[in-house]
Design an enzyme around this catalytic site. Sequence first.
Site, PDB file in Angstrom:
ATOM      1  N   ARG A  90       1.058  -1.231   0.514  1.00  0.00           N
ATOM      2  CA  ARG A  90      -0.417   0.511   0.070  1.00  0.00           C
ATOM      3  C   ARG A  90       1.121   1.205  -0.080  1.00  0.00           C
ATOM      4  NH1 ARG A  90      -1.776   1.340   4.647  1.00  0.00           N
ATOM      5  NH2 ARG A  90      -1.544  -1.364   5.576  1.00  0.00           N
ATOM      6  N   TYR A 239      -1.503  -3.518  -6.494  1.00  0.00           N
ATOM      7  CA  TYR A 239      -0.657  -4.684  -5.504  1.00  0.00           C
ATOM      8  C   TYR A 239      -2.104  -4.790  -4.818  1.00  0.00           C
ATOM      9  CZ  TYR A 239       0.024  -5.941  -0.798  1.00  0.00           C
ATOM     10  OH  TYR A 239       0.497  -6.219   0.521  1.00  0.00           O
ATOM     11  N   GLY A 240      -2.277  -6.084  -4.160  1.00  0.00           N
ATOM     12  CA  GLY A 240      -3.508  -5.937  -3.840  1.00  0.00           C
ATOM     13  C   GLY A 240      -4.354  -4.706  -3.010  1.00  0.00           C
ATOM     14  N   GLY A 241      -4.067  -4.611  -1.583  1.00  0.00           N
ATOM     15  CA  GLY A 241      -4.321  -3.425  -0.834  1.00  0.00           C
ATOM     16  C   GLY A 241      -4.457  -2.525  -1.947  1.00  0.00           C
ATOM     17  N   LYS A 248      -9.326  -2.744   1.889  1.00  0.00           N
ATOM     18  CA  LYS A 248      -9.413  -1.439   2.500  1.00  0.00           C
ATOM     19  C   LYS A 248     -10.118   0.024   2.453  1.00  0.00           C
ATOM     20  CE  LYS A 248      -5.975  -4.234   5.083  1.00  0.00           C
ATOM     21  NZ  LYS A 248      -5.950  -4.402   6.328  1.00  0.00           N
ATOM     22  N   HIS A 268     -11.119  -2.769  11.470  1.00  0.00           N
ATOM     23  CA  HIS A 268     -10.173  -3.191  11.488  1.00  0.00           C
ATOM     24  C   HIS A 268      -9.791  -5.049  12.254  1.00  0.00           C
ATOM     25  CE1 HIS A 268      -5.416  -3.853   9.952  1.00  0.00           C
ATOM     26  NE2 HIS A 268      -6.527  -4.348   9.440  1.00  0.00           N
ATOM     27  N   SER A 291       0.248  -4.097  12.209  1.00  0.00           N
ATOM     28  CA  SER A 291       0.740  -5.066  11.688  1.00  0.00           C
ATOM     29  C   SER A 291       2.102  -5.845  13.055  1.00  0.00           C
ATOM     30  CB  SER A 291       1.302  -4.692  11.078  1.00  0.00           C
ATOM     31  OG  SER A 291       2.029  -3.668  11.552  1.00  0.00           O
ATOM     32  N   CYS A 293       1.642  -8.737  14.293  1.00  0.00           N
ATOM     33  CA  CYS A 293       1.898  -8.910  16.172  1.00  0.00           C
ATOM     34  C   CYS A 293       1.108 -10.539  16.003  1.00  0.00           C
ATOM     35  CB  CYS A 293       0.408  -7.925  16.432  1.00  0.00           C
ATOM     36  SG  CYS A 293       1.420  -6.553  17.282  1.00  0.00           S
ATOM     37  N   GLY A 294       0.830 -10.639  14.458  1.00  0.00           N
ATOM     38  CA  GLY A 294       0.233 -11.984  14.371  1.00  0.00           C
ATOM     39  C   GLY A 294      -1.194 -12.028  14.565  1.00  0.00           C
ATOM     40  N   LYS A 295      -1.612 -11.775  14.023  1.00  0.00           N
ATOM     41  CA  LYS A 295      -3.579 -11.273  14.543  1.00  0.00           C
ATOM     42  C   LYS A 295      -3.722 -12.270  13.274  1.00  0.00           C
ATOM     43  CE  LYS A 295      -6.938  -7.642  12.588  1.00  0.00           C
ATOM     44  NZ  LYS A 295      -7.092  -7.158  11.406  1.00  0.00           N
ATOM     45  N   ASN A 297      -2.446 -15.022  13.077  1.00  0.00           N
ATOM     46  CA  ASN A 297      -2.102 -16.001  13.597  1.00  0.00           C
ATOM     47  C   ASN A 297      -3.270 -16.554  15.209  1.00  0.00           C
ATOM     48  OD1 ASN A 297       0.200 -16.745  12.402  1.00  0.00           O
ATOM     49  ND2 ASN A 297       1.002 -15.785  13.331  1.00  0.00           N
ATOM     50  N   ASP A 316      -9.482 -10.496   9.794  1.00  0.00           N
ATOM     51  CA  ASP A 316      -8.715  -8.893   8.953  1.00  0.00           C
ATOM     52  C   ASP A 316      -9.901  -7.756   9.484  1.00  0.00           C
ATOM     53  OD1 ASP A 316      -7.240  -7.154   6.588  1.00  0.00           O
ATOM     54  OD2 ASP A 316      -7.006  -7.491   8.810  1.00  0.00           O
ATOM     55  N   ASN A 408       6.704  -8.157   2.620  1.00  0.00           N
ATOM     56  CA  ASN A 408       5.137  -8.154   2.435  1.00  0.00           C
ATOM     57  C   ASN A 408       4.727  -9.111   1.161  1.00  0.00           C
ATOM     58  OD1 ASN A 408       2.519  -6.631   3.050  1.00  0.00           O
ATOM     59  ND2 ASN A 408       2.824  -5.589   1.261  1.00  0.00           N
ATOM     60  N   ARG A 410       2.439 -11.719  -0.339  1.00  0.00           N
ATOM     61  CA  ARG A 410       1.152 -12.092   0.142  1.00  0.00           C
ATOM     62  C   ARG A 410       0.778 -13.458  -0.195  1.00  0.00           C
ATOM     63  NH1 ARG A 410      -1.792  -9.014   4.025  1.00  0.00           N
ATOM     64  NH2 ARG A 410      -0.470  -7.133   4.061  1.00  0.00           N
ATOM     65  N   ARG A 441       2.048  -4.413  20.397  1.00  0.00           N
ATOM     66  CA  ARG A 441       3.393  -5.017  20.519  1.00  0.00           C
ATOM     67  C   ARG A 441       4.445  -4.466  21.611  1.00  0.00           C
ATOM     68  NH1 ARG A 441       5.954  -9.096  16.663  1.00  0.00           N
ATOM     69  NH2 ARG A 441       8.537  -9.495  17.689  1.00  0.00           N
ATOM     70  N   ASN A 537      -1.831 -18.852  23.466  1.00  0.00           N
ATOM     71  CA  ASN A 537      -2.335 -17.362  24.204  1.00  0.00           C
ATOM     72  C   ASN A 537      -3.838 -18.031  24.614  1.00  0.00           C
ATOM     73  OD1 ASN A 537      -0.248 -15.963  23.483  1.00  0.00           O
ATOM     74  ND2 ASN A 537      -0.785 -15.383  21.736  1.00  0.00           N
TER      75      ASN A 537
HETATM   76  C1  LIG Z   1      -1.682 -16.587  18.285  1.00  0.00           C
HETATM   77  C2  LIG Z   1      -0.069 -15.775  17.765  1.00  0.00           C
HETATM   78  C3  LIG Z   1       0.312 -14.448  18.416  1.00  0.00           C
HETATM   79  N1  LIG Z   1       1.641 -14.462  18.152  1.00  0.00           N
HETATM   80  C4  LIG Z   1       2.430 -14.506  19.372  1.00  0.00           C
HETATM   81  O1  LIG Z   1       1.648 -14.774  20.140  1.00  0.00           O
HETATM   82  C5  LIG Z   1       4.084 -14.209  19.397  1.00  0.00           C
HETATM   83  N2  LIG Z   1       4.552 -14.282  20.343  1.00  0.00           N
HETATM   84  C6  LIG Z   1       5.742 -13.800  19.381  1.00  0.00           C
HETATM   85  C7  LIG Z   1       7.297 -14.130  20.807  1.00  0.00           C
HETATM   86  C8  LIG Z   1       7.811 -15.400  20.098  1.00  0.00           C
HETATM   87  C9  LIG Z   1       8.232 -15.768  19.859  1.00  0.00           C
HETATM   88  C10 LIG Z   1       9.496 -16.874  19.976  1.00  0.00           C
HETATM   89  C11 LIG Z   1       8.856 -17.145  20.757  1.00  0.00           C
HETATM   90  N3  LIG Z   1       9.241 -18.925  21.113  1.00  0.00           N
HETATM   91  C12 LIG Z   1      10.088 -19.852  21.734  1.00  0.00           C
HETATM   92  C13 LIG Z   1      10.349 -19.731  22.908  1.00  0.00           C
HETATM   93  O2  LIG Z   1      10.195 -20.977  20.971  1.00  0.00           O
HETATM   94  C14 LIG Z   1       8.314 -17.746  21.844  1.00  0.00           C
HETATM   95  C15 LIG Z   1       7.933 -16.233  21.512  1.00  0.00           C
HETATM   96  N4  LIG Z   1       5.822 -14.185  18.587  1.00  0.00           N
HETATM   97  C16 LIG Z   1       4.675 -13.982  18.157  1.00  0.00           C
HETATM   98  N5  LIG Z   1       3.465 -14.179  17.100  1.00  0.00           N
HETATM   99  C17 LIG Z   1       4.509 -13.749  15.865  1.00  0.00           C
HETATM  100  C18 LIG Z   1       4.171 -12.423  15.582  1.00  0.00           C
HETATM  101  C19 LIG Z   1       4.650 -11.921  14.392  1.00  0.00           C
HETATM  102  C20 LIG Z   1       3.489 -11.587  12.974  1.00  0.00           C
HETATM  103  C21 LIG Z   1       2.666 -14.301  16.780  1.00  0.00           C
HETATM  104  O3  LIG Z   1       1.894 -14.703  15.673  1.00  0.00           O
HETATM  105 MN   LIG Z   2      -5.333  -5.501   8.013  1.00  0.00          MN
END
Ligand SMILES: C=CCn1c(=O)c2[nH]c(Cc3ccc(NC(C)=O)cc3)nc2n(CCCC)c1=O
Ligand SMILES: [Mn+2]
Length: 627
Positions: A90, A239-241, A248, A268, A291, A293-295, A297, A316, A408, A410, A441, A537
């Site tokens: 973007r 590009y997508g965004g 978006k 968002h 971004s 933070c692993g949203k 994931n 998203d 970036n 995708r 973060r 988590n």
């Molecule tokens: C549901 C998962 C959310 N999450 C997290 O909860 C998370 N925590 C961390 C930090 C972390 C990184 C590596 C380890 N690894 C060990 C100790 O093996 C532990 C915590 N990174 C994380 N990540 C990756 C962030 C980049 C996009 C992440 O996505």
């Molecule tokens: Mn987004």
Amino acid sequence: QFHEVHEIVIQKLGHIPIVKGDFAHLPPKVQRFVAAWVQECRPRAVYICDGSDEEAHEIIHKLEERGLLHKLTKYEECYICRTDPADVARVESKTFVTTEEKYDSVAHVREGVQGIMGQWMSPELMEVEMNSRFPGCMAGRCMYIIPFSMGPVGSPLSKIGVQITDSNYVLLCMRIMTRVSPKVWEVLGDNEFVRCVHSMGCPRPVQRKVINHWPCNPEKILIAHFPEIREICSFGSGYGGNSLLGKKCFALRIAMNIAKDEGWLAEHMLIMGITEEKTGRETFIAAAFPSACGKTNLAMLNPTIPGFKVRVVGDDIAWMRFDENGDLYGINPEAGFFGVAPGTNMKTNPNAMLTCLKNSIFTNVGETADGGFFWEGLEDEVDKNIAITTWLGENWRIGQPGKAAHPNARFTCPAGQCPIIHPKWEDPKGVPISAIIFGGRRPTGVPLVYEAFSWEHGVTVGACVKSEATAAAEHVGKQIMHDPMAMRPFMGYNFGKYLGHWLSLNKAPHKVPKIFHVNWFRLNEKGEFLWPGFGDNIRVLDWVIRRVHNEEDIAVKSPVGWLPKKGSLNLDGLGPVDWNELFSLPKHYWEDDIRESRRFLEDQANGDVPPAIWKELDDLEKRVKEG
Ligand SMILES: C=CCn1c(=O)c2[nH]c(Cc3ccc(NC(C)=O)cc3)nc2n(CCCC)c1=O
Ligand SMILES: [Mn+2]
């Protein structure tokens, strides 16, 4: 139904052939929209899309021949494409909102301060910018007309868009990310729709050398939003965004304007459902993260402890509306996932990986010699010595300097293929949202989780979301950047008014959800993560759910909000967790943080911030000082 095609429309269409679809069957409003832009962009033909597999196969075949797409033979119906390296993300600096009144679009920014909550351009200036781009921009190209629904077709929570584009790659992605179908014309009838106009900005004969068979016009990129008429015009980027305008541009920037007018929220946020298997109780959560933070994931979490089932509704964007009983319901307006590929693997997000194994498109990832995709994070999941082609088209192997995929890069994959997609992900009513989580973060000072004392306090927590990010200017490394509600790059109107809209929702009969803040990323003094994150988590979500269902004795009051009472988190099976470090509230850190947040709001939206927000900040500051 057959519409009398107005003679004005026929004049504008002139001799331009309609090579697919039946123009006369389009609703009159759509006919006028298309005819006006045909006259402006002057394509060589018009192609009315139906979103079918047959249509996709025809276009994929054409793009394979042209070399824009390569088939990934290791999977089923998966394709890879490499963009022009100048068109990879973007472009905020070229993204504008245009309204008559400047302060409808942006807040009052302090003199001398760089506004970071969206950019306004006057209608007059925007007219000049548009006129130097769109006239004749589709010369020699086909204009695709894409009927799409954000949200399940026909749901009362859904909104319809029509996208005009000269990129058939965009059509391939839009049919994954949105609902593209002739049914949309029926549902639309003579109602209003969001007008989306996109051009790669490369009329034929092309003036600019095309790289990777990826036409674009980086120097003239313009992403313009016209909320008052629900229109989006995007020029110069494929590009997508910037080009999948349903995401978006529509589902956030325009939709938040519609939501303000109609009394709902376009945010968002991911939406996930957690079922406690013992009781069968299911709780849905919406969550916003900046971004990195692993949203995605989190949205597709694989719990590490038994007794929980997590299913994803969206990763998203969330559209949320209070129903007649005052309960908050949310839908995922999208139909696919457009996720960041690097860092995604069978450990961090197995469900995303499994979603991508068919009918998916990969952009700017690496390509393995055996017809697979590769990106940073997959080192342990491919043959270590396999020959890889990088996103720049270079030969490469794991362990060599450089990267296989663009940071970036995708994956674009159909949400319905996700192993843990929720059965109600397309329920027209949506799912009931019991909690809203903001996160960031935060390497220091911020506890793993806390619960706001009230809606107003929670909105203020959202307004003060910050997150460590690699600053744009590389020499400063990582910085803690403001990203209110994780909406900073996607604001569609005055930020202060947006906070006011959130606050205005706390009124009868609305039952506003609890608001929490999480931080997976706190470090100890040795710079190690204090919390294992990822599947663990679930232990935090478990506490959130129990708080949502009003379990009392699991929380203690702190100056910043309710904290989990020591022992109230299920830590079974975890190595040593330094609870005190993880939940400490360094007084000076918080005093500085609150001052800095107040300064940010003064700088970015001074006169527009609702008084209730200032009051919440003052109360927080008092509690921290007395704490
Ligand atoms: C549901 C998962 C959310 N999450 C997290 O909860 C998370 N925590 C961390 C930090 C972390 C990184 C590596 C380890 N690894 C060990 C100790 O093996 C532990 C915590 N990174 C994380 N990540 C990756 C962030 C980049 C996009 C992440 O996505
Ligand atoms: Mn987004």
